[in-house]
Write an enzyme that holds these catalytic residues in place. Structure first.
Site, mmCIF file in Angstrom:
data_model
loop_
_atom_site.group_PDB
_atom_site.id
_atom_site.type_symbol
_atom_site.label_atom_id
_atom_site.label_comp_id
_atom_site.label_asym_id
_atom_site.label_seq_id
_atom_site.Cartn_x
_atom_site.Cartn_y
_atom_site.Cartn_z
ATOM 1 N N LYS A 1 -8.517 -6.115 3.086
ATOM 2 C CA LYS A 1 -7.125 -6.252 3.521
ATOM 3 C C LYS A 1 -7.201 -6.634 4.994
ATOM 4 O O LYS A 1 -7.558 -5.818 5.844
ATOM 5 C CB LYS A 1 -6.354 -4.937 3.332
ATOM 6 N N GLY B 1 4.811 1.806 8.602
ATOM 7 C CA GLY B 1 5.193 3.190 8.866
ATOM 8 C C GLY B 1 6.658 3.392 9.179
ATOM 9 O O GLY B 1 7.092 4.517 9.430
ATOM 10 N N GLY C 1 6.221 -0.858 5.301
ATOM 11 C CA GLY C 1 7.640 -0.697 5.578
ATOM 12 C C GLY C 1 8.441 -0.038 4.474
ATOM 13 O O GLY C 1 9.624 0.242 4.651
#
Lengths: 272, 65
Positions: free
Chosen positions: A110, A171, A199
């Site tokens: 990622k 976050g 999010g």
């Protein structure tokens, strides 16, 4: 995992593929910020996730925290998606990805190249450059990006076979800040697996992403910081399944005015 | 010899990266290593000499989002 074997390959199953690897769960779960390792393990089991994100940090010869974390993850039998969280330059991200590949034994990464501290917004210029280097080196890159279509095109040209646009800043729990942009992205890349990453605060946000036709959702804080993480993980799993079912079922078009759902024909006349 | 390990100044008698890991009780640990900003694979650690002033990073699996 039993749940995974039950779902995968059964008639009516709706598998998803990342770089040739099939999964049946459309929830990718982060492993950070849980109150304890036991609660983390419970949450992963409850989520039904088959892919969890992990990271790399400095190991102390005294505590050896990384070693016990790694044995916990291995025991759960899930696939890991290592991240390059916190990297701000192409060089840092590429080196971190190389170290992660050796450590975790996977070409998956990622890819995060962070450009701004307040929003943790991706530095999309560095991201594209790092993706190009890593794809050429045999990595299977999951880029954490924005919903910008031009950037997304460049990531695909670089060799990315998955795109992971943000829903909102990492976050923040704000949900989908730009549903229009996400919808455009889905329309623009009909065949590339798209994952809303970051999010998400509530199961309804995740369901909304799936209803837009997104293939999966990646989240961490919303589960880890819930009062009961395992229960919240289960709630997300159900919301994501529901959202996916809804998308596949082809939802009705919204309209501005009412339309009676009960047939009007044959209605008795009872008024004076 | 003075080197920097994970951002902290350290004194070591290790001549190679592999010896440094042993010195720290990490010989068999699941870790990835970098020397002066470049990754060093596990198989090449015994043949990777250390010099004064070197910066070593020893990283392990950790929670991530």
């Amino acid at each position: 995992m039993d749940a995974m074997n039950m779902n995968a390959g059964t008639p009516g199953a709706d598998p998803l593929e990342f770089y040739g690897t099939q999964v049946s769960s459309r929830l990718l779960l982060g492993t950070a910020q849980y109150p304890s390792p036991a609660i983390l393990a419970d949450a992963i089991r409850a989520s039904g996730s088959q892919i969890v994100t992990v990271s790399l940090r400095r190991e102390s010869g005294v505590s050896k925290a990384g070693q016990s974390f790694w044995s916990l993850i291995k025991d759960l039998g899930v696939k890991v998606l290592p991240n390059t969280a916190g990297c701000k330059t192409v060089k840092e991200a590429v080196t971190t990805a190389q170290m992660a590949r050796e450590l975790f034994g996977t070409p998956w990464v990622k890819l995060e190249v962070i450009g701004e501290d307040d929003t943790l917004q991706p530095d999309v210029f560095g991201l594209v450059e790092a993706a190009r280097i890593l794809c050429r080196d045999g990595f299977e890159v999951f880029p954490y990006t924005t919903e910008d279509l031009v950037v997304a095109e460049k990531l695909v040209s670089a060799g990315c076979e998955v795109l992971m646009p943000w829903g909102a800043p990492i976050g923040s729990g704000r949900g989908l800040n730009n549903p229009y942009g996400l919808r455009s992205m889905r329309a623009h890349f009909p065949r590339i697996p798209l994952v809303v990453d970051a999010g998400i605060g509530l199961p309804s946000h995740a369901a909304a992403a799936m209803e837009l036709g997104y293939d999966a959702v990646l989240l961490n804080t919303a589960v880890a910081k819930a009062g009961d993480p395992a229960r919240m993980a289960r709630a997300f799993a159900r919301a994501i399944e529901a959202g996916r079912e809804a998308f596949v079922a082809d939802p009705m078009e919204a309209r501005d005015m009412a339309a009676p759902s009960t047939p009007v024909m044959g209605r008795a006349v009872l008024a004076d | 010899m003075k080197i920097v390990v994970n951002g902290e100044a350290s004194e070591t008698g290790a001549r190679t990266l592999a010896e440094l890991l042993s010195e720290r009780g990490l010989a068999d640990a699941i870790v990835a290593t970098a020397l002066n900003g470049a990754m060093v694979r596990a198989v090449t650690r015994p043949a990777t000499p250390l010099a004064a002033g070197d910066r070593v990073e020893i990283l392990a699996p950790m929670q991530g989002g």
